[in-house]
Structure formats: structure tokens, C-alpha cells
Design a protein around this motif. Structure first.
Motif, mmCIF file in Angstrom:
data_model
loop_
_atom_site.group_PDB
_atom_site.id
_atom_site.type_symbol
_atom_site.label_atom_id
_atom_site.label_comp_id
_atom_site.label_asym_id
_atom_site.label_seq_id
_atom_site.Cartn_x
_atom_site.Cartn_y
_atom_site.Cartn_z
ATOM 1 N N ALA A 41 0.839 -1.206 0.000
ATOM 2 C CA ALA A 41 0.000 0.000 0.000
ATOM 3 C C ALA A 41 0.872 1.253 0.000
ATOM 4 O O ALA A 41 1.852 1.344 0.746
ATOM 5 C CB ALA A 41 -0.919 -0.009 1.213
ATOM 6 N N GLY A 42 0.534 2.184 -0.890
ATOM 7 C CA GLY A 42 1.255 3.441 -0.994
ATOM 8 C C GLY A 42 2.498 3.401 -1.865
ATOM 9 O O GLY A 42 3.150 4.437 -2.068
ATOM 10 N N SER A 60 -2.830 3.443 -8.526
ATOM 11 C CA SER A 60 -2.751 3.874 -7.138
ATOM 12 C C SER A 60 -2.925 2.647 -6.264
ATOM 13 O O SER A 60 -3.503 1.643 -6.692
ATOM 14 C CB SER A 60 -3.825 4.927 -6.824
ATOM 15 O OG SER A 60 -5.122 4.389 -7.062
ATOM 16 N N ARG A 61 -2.419 2.717 -5.052
ATOM 17 C CA ARG A 61 -2.551 1.571 -4.129
ATOM 18 C C ARG A 61 -2.775 2.133 -2.722
ATOM 19 O O ARG A 61 -1.868 2.242 -1.918
ATOM 20 C CB ARG A 61 -1.286 0.723 -4.170
ATOM 21 C CG ARG A 61 -1.363 -0.546 -3.320
ATOM 22 C CD ARG A 61 -1.878 -1.714 -4.081
ATOM 23 N NE ARG A 61 -2.037 -2.907 -3.262
ATOM 24 C CZ ARG A 61 -1.075 -3.797 -3.034
ATOM 25 N NH1 ARG A 61 0.142 -3.602 -3.522
ATOM 26 N NH2 ARG A 61 -1.323 -4.864 -2.318
ATOM 27 N N SER A 62 -4.002 2.515 -2.472
ATOM 28 C CA SER A 62 -4.321 3.115 -1.175
ATOM 29 C C SER A 62 -4.598 2.053 -0.112
ATOM 30 O O SER A 62 -4.492 2.329 1.090
ATOM 31 C CB SER A 62 -5.516 4.056 -1.292
ATOM 32 O OG SER A 62 -6.628 3.371 -1.847
ATOM 33 N N THR A 63 -4.949 0.842 -0.542
ATOM 34 C CA THR A 63 -5.189 -0.248 0.404
ATOM 35 C C THR A 63 -4.450 -1.492 -0.080
ATOM 36 O O THR A 63 -4.073 -1.592 -1.249
ATOM 37 C CB THR A 63 -6.680 -0.597 0.527
ATOM 38 O OG1 THR A 63 -7.134 -1.147 -0.725
ATOM 39 C CG2 THR A 63 -7.514 0.616 0.890
#
Lengths: 111, 114
Positions: B52-53, B67-70
Motif C-alpha cells: 500500500a502506498g 494507485s494503491r491506497s489499500t
């Protein structure tokens, strides 16, 4: 970047025949994976190889991790119609978590 | 077990339109990947994420964003669709490299840009 040469590109065989396909590279790999992709689906793992010289079977499938760590082969014995699909080799190099995929072998089995 | 879920399965876009391809995994895998597969070709890595992130470019990132928010979700964004982006897109996930290196794939999203 790393490249894998997979051969043959396609195979047309009769039911009951044995099949052999292979992948070669100029680079060393730590892991070799063989996947099968059915039409309209994502690739599914068949066999994973983690050590040079390793020979692993999964039913009628047998794969080997080459001693030089630069090649691998997959054999299918006594082919059946449901073996139809695209077979991909994939290698994990020494530097990271990204797999390199071969171009695939399209297998057609005639009943 | 759901594994890796991709939506939509099919989509037709006009040139210049934008869309987001969704990917979710329920295996608590750290690593996630986006590939494209052109007819008769192998898989080309677009982007990947080790957690994540964190995201990184693959072989063919141009025209895409991620994007990789979770841990669970890894969407792929096409901002200005072009005919060259007509392809089948596969999302995959894997556990951390020091445990095993096997990638698990979704069923794919078939995209046509006309």
C-alpha cells in the motif's frame, strides 16, 4: 531487460501424443513457473520450480529447472482435448519481484 | 474463495475517453501487478506495487496510472484512451517474495478502444 525465448510458438497434435515445450534465456533465474491460459480466462499456475535441476510433476505434466538456471522445459504426456490452451513460462530473476513471461505456446489437440 | 477479482469483464471505449479498471484481492497479498496481453503475445507488465502506498513502472507504463491506497485494491486508470490500448488486461497478486513467488491472476478485462 531480461527476455525469455519460448518455443515452439504453436503445436498441433493428436490426442494421446506427448508434448514438449521449453524456455531459454541469456539471464539466470531463481524461479521458473509454468502457467496455462484457457480461452477467455487468466493464466493459472501449473508447476513452480525453485532449484536448479529440480524435476517436478503434476499429474501428466512434468517440468524441469535447468542446471544452468537459464532454461526450463514442460512435458505433457498422453495429451487430451482439455489440454488445449496457451502455455506460458515465467522466470523470476535475481534482482527483484517482477516475473518475465515467455511469449507462450499455443497448443491444439485434435481428438 | 474469491482470489483476484477484476471488473468490468468487457468494455468498449471511444478514443479520448477515460476509465478505471478495478482489481481487488482477498488473499492479503502484498504484491499486485497489472499486465496487458495483446493477441498472440505474452504478458507485458504495466505497473506493479509491493505494498500500500508504493507503485512502480513496469515495461509499458505510458498512458496508464495506478494507485494503491489499500492492500486489497489496485485500480488501473486510462486517462485518454487510444486504439493502441485495445488489449486484454490482467491483474495479479502474490505473497511477499521471500515466501513464494507465485502470481495469482484475475480473469481479465477485455478492452476495445474505437
Amino acid at each position: 531487460g531480461q527476455q525469455l525465448n519460448q518455443s515452439p510458438q504453436s503445436m498441433f497434435i493428436q490426442e494421446g501424443e506427448d508434448v514438449s515445450m521449453n524456455c531459454t534465456s541469456s539471464s539466470i533465474f531463481n524461479t521458473w513457473l509454468w502457467y496455462k491460459q484457457d480461452p477467455g480466462e487468466g493464466p493459472v499456475l501449473l508447476i513452480a520450480l525453485y532449484k536448479a535441476g529440480e524435476l517436478t510433476s503434476n499429474g501428466r505434466l512434468t517440468a524441469q529447472f535447468g542446471i544452468t538456471r537459464k532454461d526450463s522445459f514442460l512435458n505433457i504426456s498422453a495429451s487430451i482435448p482439455s489440454d488445449v490452451g496457451i502455455y506460458f513460462c515465467a522466470g523470476l530473476g535475481t534482482s527483484g519481484s517482477r516475473l518475465t513471461f515467455g511469449e507462450g505456446t499455443q497448443l491444439t489437440v485434435n481428438p | 474463495n474469491a482470489g483476484v477479482t477484476q471488473t468490468p469483464k468487457f468494455r468498449i471505449l471511444k478514443i479520448g475517453q477515460s476509465m478505471t479498471l478495478q482489481c481487488a484481492q482477498d488473499m492479503n497479498h502484498n504484491y499486485m501487478y497489472w499486465y496487458r496481453q495483446d493477441p498472440g503475445m505474452g504478458l507485458k507488465l504495466i505497473y506493479y506495487s509491493v505494498g500500500a502506498g508504493i507503485t512502480d513502472k513496469g515495461e509499458v507504463p505510458n498512458g496508464y496510472n495506478v494507485s494503491r491506497s489499500t492492500t486489497e485494491d489496485f485500480p488501473l486508470r486510462l486517462e485518454l484512451a487510444a486504439p493502441s490500448q485495445t488489449s486484454v488486461y490482467f491483474c495479479a497478486s502474490s505473497p511477499p517474495r521471500d515466501i513464494q513467488n507465485i502470481q495469482y491472476f484475475g480473469a481479465g478485462t477485455r478492452l476495445s478502444v474505437l
